[in-house]
Design an enzyme around this catalytic site. Sequence first.
Site, mmCIF file in Angstrom:
data_model
loop_
_atom_site.group_PDB
_atom_site.id
_atom_site.type_symbol
_atom_site.label_atom_id
_atom_site.label_comp_id
_atom_site.label_asym_id
_atom_site.label_seq_id
_atom_site.Cartn_x
_atom_site.Cartn_y
_atom_site.Cartn_z
ATOM 1 N N HIS A 1 0.713 -9.454 1.074
ATOM 2 C CA HIS A 1 -0.438 -9.758 1.939
ATOM 3 C C HIS A 1 -0.962 -11.181 1.742
ATOM 4 C CE1 HIS A 1 -0.578 -5.596 2.843
ATOM 5 N NE2 HIS A 1 -0.942 -5.216 1.648
ATOM 6 N N HIS B 1 0.821 -1.204 0.000
ATOM 7 C CA HIS B 1 0.000 0.000 0.000
ATOM 8 C C HIS B 1 0.863 1.265 0.000
ATOM 9 C CE1 HIS B 1 -3.350 -2.690 1.699
ATOM 10 N NE2 HIS B 1 -3.546 -2.488 0.410
ATOM 11 N N SER C 1 -2.355 2.739 3.719
ATOM 12 C CA SER C 1 -1.533 1.813 4.504
ATOM 13 C C SER C 1 -2.100 1.614 5.910
ATOM 14 C CB SER C 1 -0.092 2.341 4.576
ATOM 15 O OG SER C 1 0.591 1.750 5.652
ATOM 16 N N HIS D 1 -9.446 -5.738 4.384
ATOM 17 C CA HIS D 1 -8.012 -5.752 4.047
ATOM 18 C C HIS D 1 -7.631 -7.062 3.344
ATOM 19 C CE1 HIS D 1 -3.658 -5.565 4.509
ATOM 20 N NE2 HIS D 1 -3.802 -4.271 4.737
ATOM 21 N N GLU E 1 -4.995 -8.823 3.433
ATOM 22 C CA GLU E 1 -4.385 -9.856 4.290
ATOM 23 C C GLU E 1 -5.474 -10.673 4.989
ATOM 24 O OE1 GLU E 1 -1.392 -8.561 7.191
ATOM 25 O OE2 GLU E 1 -2.008 -10.234 8.450
ATOM 26 N N ASN F 1 -0.893 -0.163 8.442
ATOM 27 C CA ASN F 1 0.032 -0.064 9.574
ATOM 28 C C ASN F 1 0.423 1.387 9.847
ATOM 29 O OD1 ASN F 1 3.081 0.273 8.647
ATOM 30 N ND2 ASN F 1 2.061 -0.962 7.116
HETATM 31 S S1 SF4 Z 1 4.144 -5.693 8.166
HETATM 32 FE FE1 SF4 Z 1 4.737 -7.661 9.048
HETATM 33 S S2 SF4 Z 1 3.431 -9.156 8.048
HETATM 34 FE FE2 SF4 Z 1 3.296 -7.298 6.829
HETATM 35 S S3 SF4 Z 1 4.871 -7.530 5.260
HETATM 36 FE FE3 SF4 Z 1 5.840 -6.480 6.977
HETATM 37 S S4 SF4 Z 1 6.785 -8.112 8.231
HETATM 38 FE FE4 SF4 Z 1 5.297 -9.049 6.870
#
Ligand code: SF4
Length: 281
Positions: free
Chosen positions: A72, A40, A218, A122, A124, A220
């Site tokens: 993902h 992302h 994104s 998402h 994932e 995260n």
């Molecule tokens: S955030 Fe974690 S699960 Fe996602 S790609 Fe990176 S290491 Fe892998």
Amino acid sequence: MKINLAKSAGFCFGVKRAITLALETAKTQRSVFMFGDIVHNEKVVKQIQDAGIKKIQRLSSGKNKTLLIRAHGCSNQTLKQAIKLNYKIIDATCPMVKEIHKIASKLENAGYQIIIIGDKQHDEVRGIIGQIKSKAIVIDNLSNIPLSRIKRVKKAGVVVQSTQNLDNVLPIIDRLRAYIPKVAFHNTICNPTRVKQNEVKDMPLKNSVMIIIGSQTSANTKRIYEISKSLNPNSYRINSAEEIKKTWLDKAKNVGITAGASTPESSIKEIIAKIKRICSA
Ligand code: SF4
């Protein structure tokens, strides 16, 4: 003014691995395709497209074609279909995501109802859902627990989207334990996410301003920003140097910078350079 860059800012190993695999594949294979975006981040997506990898919505004949599975991951059904259609498969699924797939399948085989804590839409989470034969229950936050379904579950196997915040997950687990006699909880938040989130629990307290770099898409980056904002109201989420406002920095003694797992180093460098220019003007 001092600029403090988080040690964990930017690419995690899973994203680095996926991009490397994609670029290597683009060099050696002629027709390379993938579902959606590799990660992302708009800059990374452009780099991948410029390398010649094309985005597709659905599979067609795979003769002389390569399908790149993104970081993902994807469902079992997609993978099987691609193999059946003769695609050559290059799997860039992050090993941490693969581990979640394994845990979910194992729990299902042992008779557990699978519960995934994560964002319903998402990729994932969709990929995890697609690893199991039964219907998973997905919970995205504490106020959204489907109690009528949960109350019928006797034993639950719980996995977590790799980029979730444990502080949001644990209250959900407590609530599930109040209704389900047996809960097997696997904290599958990946290590790079934990390290990033731990750093951002400290930096906002030590810096007058926090800049969190990453795409609006994104997950995260969004969570890092939410943690930072809850600790320091002068937290800003941006994706490019043009978005920085001079007024944010006017009274700042120091600026903390961090970036999501799919943010390239070039974006971080550009933003640091812009902050330096503003402060020296
Ligand atoms: S955030 Fe974690 S699960 Fe996602 S790609 Fe990176 S290491 Fe892998």
